[in-house]
Design a protein around this motif. Structure first.
Motif, short mmCIF file in Angstrom:
data_model
loop_
_atom_site.label_atom_id
_atom_site.label_comp_id
_atom_site.label_asym_id
_atom_site.label_seq_id
_atom_site.Cartn_x
_atom_site.Cartn_y
_atom_site.Cartn_z
N MET A 1 6.30 -33.04 22.58
CA MET A 1 5.62 -31.79 22.88
C MET A 1 5.55 -30.91 21.63
N ARG A 2 4.50 -30.14 21.51
CA ARG A 2 4.29 -29.27 20.37
C ARG A 2 5.03 -27.95 20.60
N VAL A 3 5.92 -27.57 19.66
CA VAL A 3 6.67 -26.32 19.80
C VAL A 3 6.27 -25.29 18.75
N TYR A 4 5.48 -25.73 17.76
CA TYR A 4 4.98 -24.79 16.75
C TYR A 4 3.70 -25.37 16.19
N ASP A 5 2.68 -24.51 16.07
CA ASP A 5 1.37 -25.02 15.66
C ASP A 5 0.70 -24.00 14.75
N SER A 6 0.49 -24.39 13.50
CA SER A 6 -0.26 -23.57 12.57
C SER A 6 -1.11 -24.51 11.71
N PRO A 7 -2.07 -23.96 10.97
CA PRO A 7 -2.91 -24.84 10.14
C PRO A 7 -2.13 -25.63 9.10
N VAL A 8 -0.97 -25.11 8.67
CA VAL A 8 -0.22 -25.78 7.59
C VAL A 8 1.04 -26.50 8.08
N LEU A 9 1.43 -26.26 9.32
CA LEU A 9 2.65 -26.90 9.83
C LEU A 9 2.60 -27.04 11.33
N LYS A 10 2.93 -28.22 11.80
CA LYS A 10 3.04 -28.48 13.23
C LYS A 10 4.42 -29.08 13.47
N ASN B 1 6.91 -30.80 16.32
CA ASN B 1 6.94 -31.46 17.62
C ASN B 1 8.40 -31.63 18.07
N ALA B 2 8.61 -31.63 19.37
CA ALA B 2 9.94 -31.83 19.94
C ALA B 2 9.90 -32.99 20.91
N SER B 3 10.93 -33.80 20.85
CA SER B 3 11.10 -34.89 21.81
C SER B 3 12.56 -34.94 22.22
N THR B 4 12.87 -35.64 23.27
CA THR B 4 14.24 -35.75 23.73
C THR B 4 14.70 -37.20 23.65
N GLU B 5 15.91 -37.38 23.16
CA GLU B 5 16.55 -38.69 23.10
C GLU B 5 17.95 -38.55 23.65
N ASN B 6 18.22 -39.22 24.79
CA ASN B 6 19.53 -39.11 25.45
C ASN B 6 19.90 -37.65 25.72
N GLU B 7 18.91 -36.89 26.22
CA GLU B 7 19.07 -35.48 26.56
C GLU B 7 19.37 -34.60 25.34
N LYS B 8 19.04 -35.10 24.15
CA LYS B 8 19.20 -34.32 22.93
C LYS B 8 17.81 -34.02 22.36
N MET B 9 17.61 -32.79 21.92
CA MET B 9 16.33 -32.40 21.34
C MET B 9 16.23 -32.88 19.90
N VAL B 10 15.08 -33.40 19.53
CA VAL B 10 14.80 -33.83 18.16
C VAL B 10 13.49 -33.20 17.72
N LEU B 11 13.50 -32.54 16.56
CA LEU B 11 12.30 -31.91 16.02
C LEU B 11 11.78 -32.70 14.82
N ASP B 12 10.48 -32.82 14.72
CA ASP B 12 9.87 -33.41 13.53
C ASP B 12 8.61 -32.62 13.19
N ALA B 13 8.17 -32.74 11.94
CA ALA B 13 7.06 -31.91 11.48
C ALA B 13 5.96 -32.74 10.84
N GLU B 14 4.76 -32.17 10.84
CA GLU B 14 3.62 -32.76 10.15
C GLU B 14 2.77 -31.62 9.58
N GLY B 15 1.99 -31.94 8.58
CA GLY B 15 1.16 -30.93 7.96
C GLY B 15 1.57 -30.66 6.52
N PRO B 16 0.79 -29.86 5.79
CA PRO B 16 1.06 -29.62 4.35
C PRO B 16 2.45 -29.07 4.05
N LEU B 17 3.02 -28.29 4.97
CA LEU B 17 4.35 -27.70 4.71
C LEU B 17 5.48 -28.52 5.33
#
Length: 392
Positions: free
Chosen positions: A1-10, A12-28
């Motif tokens: 799921m998307r938790v932050y969205d801007s033109p330079v940074l997005k 995303n959040a996912s869950t693994e074994n009930e733990k939140m994991v964040l990853d990013a994409e975009g120029p920043l």
């Protein structure tokens, strides 16, 4: 799921074994990786308050994930990486009145000439939101003495911030708790100085203070408000961490937050009775140990959280405090004012604070525990000067 969205940074959040994991994409995304790595490590090692298919409530200090307010958390972190100051946390004293006389009170003996009105408080909160704040903390004195507290909470834009409230439990009745929940209060922070009734009452200077705290906790929980036991730890009660935790667990509280005693207010002349670096290490071990347990309340040891291994001192950089008469301070424990909200905008005062020598650079730990800072700014406050002292 998307938790932050801007033109330079997005982000995303996912869950693994009930733990939140964040990853990013975009120029920043490369710029954001160190922050995300640090946050993911916390998510991996520590238990959240609750997890369901729709959201994770990690802490009473963090808005639900995902959601529009959590997006502002990411935005504030990105701003921090880019060396832009954002007051993540805005705390505001809504009264100096209090039925207790705590021996360590940081706001002791302050007799303001006036008390901010409901409209002034709401305008100040809105200005904080415009600066990027996502955590609004109503503070005192005793907050329950303000009859318009429910309206204050209701006026906080819940799409931009979570609203929390400090209280000793005094007058936090079943009816008041239900009203606060309906107004959108996210969490109540009920303060305890000892897990033992007689000692808590002694420190608070009032018989019945412990019973008020316990009743307030139960009433808040019944109303569906997140409950946080807020403990100011000192050399006198640090040996009772397990007892505090067991009491919070017995009361089915959601979190145990630990702050450090600060030599200010009634504790001003007790600079030798504050916690040490060894104590902070002890709190870190306690924080990690309790959060590795699957059951029981979450623990947030703020001296560790705001220490050199994580985020450093928040005062004047990620935290701004407004006293009950409108004086604006770097935090609730630093008796230095940079202006009054009734005279200048919060943005003007925030910028003024950031230009001051004491707040231009990051600090690895609480500045009020730094002897050099105290010597230059606290010890030089003229005797008899109004507190908080207005810096020239």
């Amino acid at each position: 799921m998307r938790v932050y969205d801007s033109p330079v940074l997005k982000v995303n959040a996912s869950t693994e074994n009930e733990k939140m994991v964040l990853d990013a994409e975009g120029p920043l995304s490369q710029l954001a990786k160190p922050f995300l790595k640090r946050i993911n490590k916390i998510f991996e090692e520590e238990k959240p308050i609750s997890v369901n298919e729709n959201e994770i409530i990690f802490s009473t200090w963090i808005p639900p994930i995902p959601g529009p307010v959590f997006s502002r958390v990411i935005s504030a972190e990105i701003a921090s990486i880019r060396k832009k100051r954002v007051p993540d946390q805005l705390s505001i004293g809504i009264t100096a009145r209090c039925p207790n006389r705590c021996i360590h009170c940081g706001a002791a003996d302050i007799k303001p000439e006036r008390e901010l009105t409901l409209d002034e408080i709401s305008r100040a909160v809105d200005q904080g939101l415009d600066l990027g704040s996502y955590l609004i903390s109503f503070d005192g004195g005793e907050t329950m003495l303000r009859n318009d507290l429910v309206e204050m909470v209701a006026r906080v834009d819940k799409s931009r911030a979570i609203a929390t409230c400090f209280t000793s439990g005094f007058r936090l009745s079943e009816e008041r708790a239900r009203e606060l929940k309906a107004a959108g209060l996210y969490a109540s922070r009920i303060s305890l100085d000892s897990p033992f009734e007689a000692e808590h009452d002694r420190i608070r200077g009032r018989e019945g203070a412990y019973r008020d705290a316990i009743a307030g906790i139960k009433n808040a929980e019944t109303a569906g408000i997140l409950t946080d036991m807020f403990v100011v730890v000192s050399p006198h009660n640090i040996d009772y961490l397990e007892e505090f935790y067991n009491l919070a667990a017995d009361l089915e509280m959601h979190e145990l937050s630990i702050y450090e005693i600060v030599a200010v207010g009634r504790w001003l002349d007790h600079e030798d009775e504050v916690i040490t670096e060894k104590d902070v290490s002890r709190l870190e071990r306690f924080h990690k140990s309790m959060n590795s347990r699957p059951e029981g309340p979450r623990v947030t040891a703020l001296p560790y959280f705001m220490g050199p291994s994580l985020f450093g001192c928040f005062a004047g950089k990620r935290w701004i405090h407004i006293a009950s008469d409108g004086e604006v301070m770097p935090c609730a424990y630093t008796p230095l004012s940079f202006g009054n909200i009734c005279e200048d905008s919060l943005e003007t005062i925030w910028k003024r604070m950031g230009k001051h020598d004491a707040y231009r650079k990051d600090a690895a730990y609480c500045m009020m525990r730094n002897p050099d800072f105290r010597k230059e700014y606290i010890h030089t406050i003229p005797q008899g000067a109004r507190i908080p002292y207005r810096l020239k």
